[in-house]
Enzyme design. Structure first.
Site, PDB file in Angstrom:
ATOM      1  N   THR A   7       0.839  -1.195   0.000  1.00 29.07           N
ATOM      2  CA  THR A   7       0.000   0.000   0.000  1.00 29.07           C
ATOM      3  C   THR A   7       0.873   1.243   0.000  1.00 29.07           C
ATOM      4  O   THR A   7       1.991   1.232   0.515  1.00 29.07           O
ATOM      5  CB  THR A   7      -0.936   0.033   1.217  1.00 29.07           C
ATOM      6  OG1 THR A   7      -1.742   1.207   1.167  1.00 29.07           O
ATOM      7  CG2 THR A   7      -0.152   0.023   2.518  1.00 29.07           C
ATOM      8  N   GLN A  10      -0.254   5.865   3.794  1.00 28.95           N
ATOM      9  CA  GLN A  10       0.557   5.878   5.007  1.00 28.95           C
ATOM     10  C   GLN A  10      -0.268   5.639   6.261  1.00 28.95           C
ATOM     11  O   GLN A  10       0.246   5.167   7.278  1.00 28.95           O
ATOM     12  CB  GLN A  10       1.321   7.202   5.105  1.00 28.95           C
ATOM     13  CG  GLN A  10       2.431   7.337   4.078  1.00 28.95           C
ATOM     14  CD  GLN A  10       3.384   6.147   4.098  1.00 28.95           C
ATOM     15  OE1 GLN A  10       4.016   5.861   5.102  1.00 28.95           O
ATOM     16  NE2 GLN A  10       3.480   5.440   2.982  1.00 28.95           N
ATOM     17  N   ASP A  70      -7.638  -4.996   1.046  1.00 30.95           N
ATOM     18  CA  ASP A  70      -8.600  -4.104   0.417  1.00 30.95           C
ATOM     19  C   ASP A  70      -9.751  -3.981   1.394  1.00 30.95           C
ATOM     20  O   ASP A  70     -10.215  -4.986   1.960  1.00 30.95           O
ATOM     21  CB  ASP A  70      -9.090  -4.621  -0.934  1.00 30.95           C
ATOM     22  CG  ASP A  70      -9.790  -3.514  -1.717  1.00 30.95           C
ATOM     23  OD1 ASP A  70      -9.356  -2.349  -1.610  1.00 30.95           O
ATOM     24  OD2 ASP A  70     -10.764  -3.791  -2.432  1.00 30.95           O
ATOM     25  N   PHE A 153      -8.369   8.281   9.091  1.00 30.77           N
ATOM     26  CA  PHE A 153      -8.341   8.698   7.695  1.00 30.77           C
ATOM     27  C   PHE A 153      -9.553   8.081   7.014  1.00 30.77           C
ATOM     28  O   PHE A 153     -10.298   7.311   7.618  1.00 30.77           O
ATOM     29  CB  PHE A 153      -7.036   8.252   7.010  1.00 30.77           C
ATOM     30  CG  PHE A 153      -6.816   6.758   7.017  1.00 30.77           C
ATOM     31  CD1 PHE A 153      -7.191   5.977   5.934  1.00 30.77           C
ATOM     32  CD2 PHE A 153      -6.234   6.133   8.115  1.00 30.77           C
ATOM     33  CE1 PHE A 153      -6.992   4.600   5.947  1.00 30.77           C
ATOM     34  CE2 PHE A 153      -6.029   4.752   8.133  1.00 30.77           C
ATOM     35  CZ  PHE A 153      -6.404   3.987   7.047  1.00 30.77           C
ATOM     36  N   GLY A 154      -9.774   8.435   5.760  1.00 30.11           N
ATOM     37  CA  GLY A 154     -10.911   7.879   5.035  1.00 30.11           C
ATOM     38  C   GLY A 154     -12.229   8.284   5.680  1.00 30.11           C
ATOM     39  O   GLY A 154     -12.474   9.456   5.992  1.00 30.11           O
ATOM     40  N   ASP A 156     -13.206   7.367   8.638  1.00 31.05           N
ATOM     41  CA  ASP A 156     -13.106   7.259  10.102  1.00 31.05           C
ATOM     42  C   ASP A 156     -13.842   8.373  10.844  1.00 31.05           C
ATOM     43  O   ASP A 156     -14.472   8.118  11.879  1.00 31.05           O
ATOM     44  CB  ASP A 156     -11.643   7.228  10.541  1.00 31.05           C
ATOM     45  CG  ASP A 156     -10.949   5.914  10.201  1.00 31.05           C
ATOM     46  OD1 ASP A 156     -11.610   5.019   9.633  1.00 31.05           O
ATOM     47  OD2 ASP A 156      -9.746   5.794  10.491  1.00 31.05           O
ATOM     48  N   HIS A 181     -11.834  -3.422  11.707  1.00 34.04           N
ATOM     49  CA  HIS A 181     -11.956  -4.468  10.693  1.00 34.04           C
ATOM     50  C   HIS A 181     -10.583  -4.964  10.262  1.00 34.04           C
ATOM     51  O   HIS A 181     -10.369  -6.165  10.108  1.00 34.04           O
ATOM     52  CB  HIS A 181     -12.726  -3.938   9.487  1.00 34.04           C
ATOM     53  CG  HIS A 181     -12.186  -2.648   8.933  1.00 34.04           C
ATOM     54  ND1 HIS A 181     -11.948  -1.532   9.704  1.00 34.04           N
ATOM     55  CD2 HIS A 181     -11.821  -2.295   7.678  1.00 34.04           C
ATOM     56  CE1 HIS A 181     -11.467  -0.559   8.948  1.00 34.04           C
ATOM     57  NE2 HIS A 181     -11.373  -0.996   7.720  1.00 34.04           N
TER      58      HIS A 181
END
Length: 208
Positions: A7, A10, A70, A153-154, A156, A181
């Protein structure tokens, strides 16, 4: 044994490094250690397809054991979307904030009971000699009404956990690494990595 995390994210590298830190004898590398490595097209229809493809291609390129994941967000009201398109939910070249804003627009006005969601993660482990292993982990929660927290991140900042009364982005990393997860998928993957480590050590010593 050297393990390559497949990936460039970071945030994922930091999480996975923290989770693998307790496994003695495993050195964690990432794409930063292989700057010439080509990108892997994530064009699978499932998390498993994408994870396996990434792990296999990185293992072949580096000749090392590769760990790829993923993962994404599945919202029940949206019939499982954004799913495998989580990273590009708002469109190609969009960022996390734009993805979150789109999700909030689509769920605008819905009560909490209709905002059920889960993070799903599939981890694939590939060896240079062609073996593939996969594990899966899920974390159930809800989509909050506004973004909160700066530790993630994302999605979250939107992923709300009633039992903690916090979003993923508000949780301490120690807690997140226990319940996420990715943590649950990686916990299952640790035994596979330990078996591979023992196998490689035996072969290196001429005992395999």
């Amino acid at each position: 044994m050297k393990v390559v995390l497949a990936t460039r994210n970071q945030g994922k590298v930091r999480e996975l490094e923290a989770m693998l830190a307790g496994i003695e004898g495993i050195k964690v590398l990432s794409f930063q250690d292989f700057p010439e490595m080509p990108d892997v097209a994530e064009n699978g229809q499932t998390f498993e397809e994408n994870a396996v493809k990434k792990a296999r291609e990185v293992a072949e390129y580096t000749n090392l054991v590769a760990v790829a994941d993923d993962s994404g967000l599945e919202v029940d009201y949206l019939n499982g979307a954004p799913g495998v398109y989580s990273a590009r939910f708002a469109g190609e070249n969009k960022n996390d904030t734009e993805n979150n804003h789109k999700l909030l627009r689509l769920l605008h006005g819905l009560p909490m009971e209709q905002r059920k969601a889960r993070f799903r993660c599939v981890i694939a482990i590939a060896t240079p000699w062609g073996d593939i292993y996969t594990t899966e982990g899920n974390c159930e929660g809800f989509i909050g009404y506004e973004m909160a927290g700066d530790k993630g991140f994302g999605y979250d900042p939107l992923f709300y956990l009633p039992e903690y009364d916090k979003t993923f982005a508000q949780l301490d990393l120690e807690v997140k690494n226990r319940i996420s997860h990715r943590a649950r998928a990686l916990e299952k993957a640790k035994s596979i990595l330990l078996d591979l480590k023992e196998r490689i050590e035996k072969e290196t010593c001429g005992l395999g």
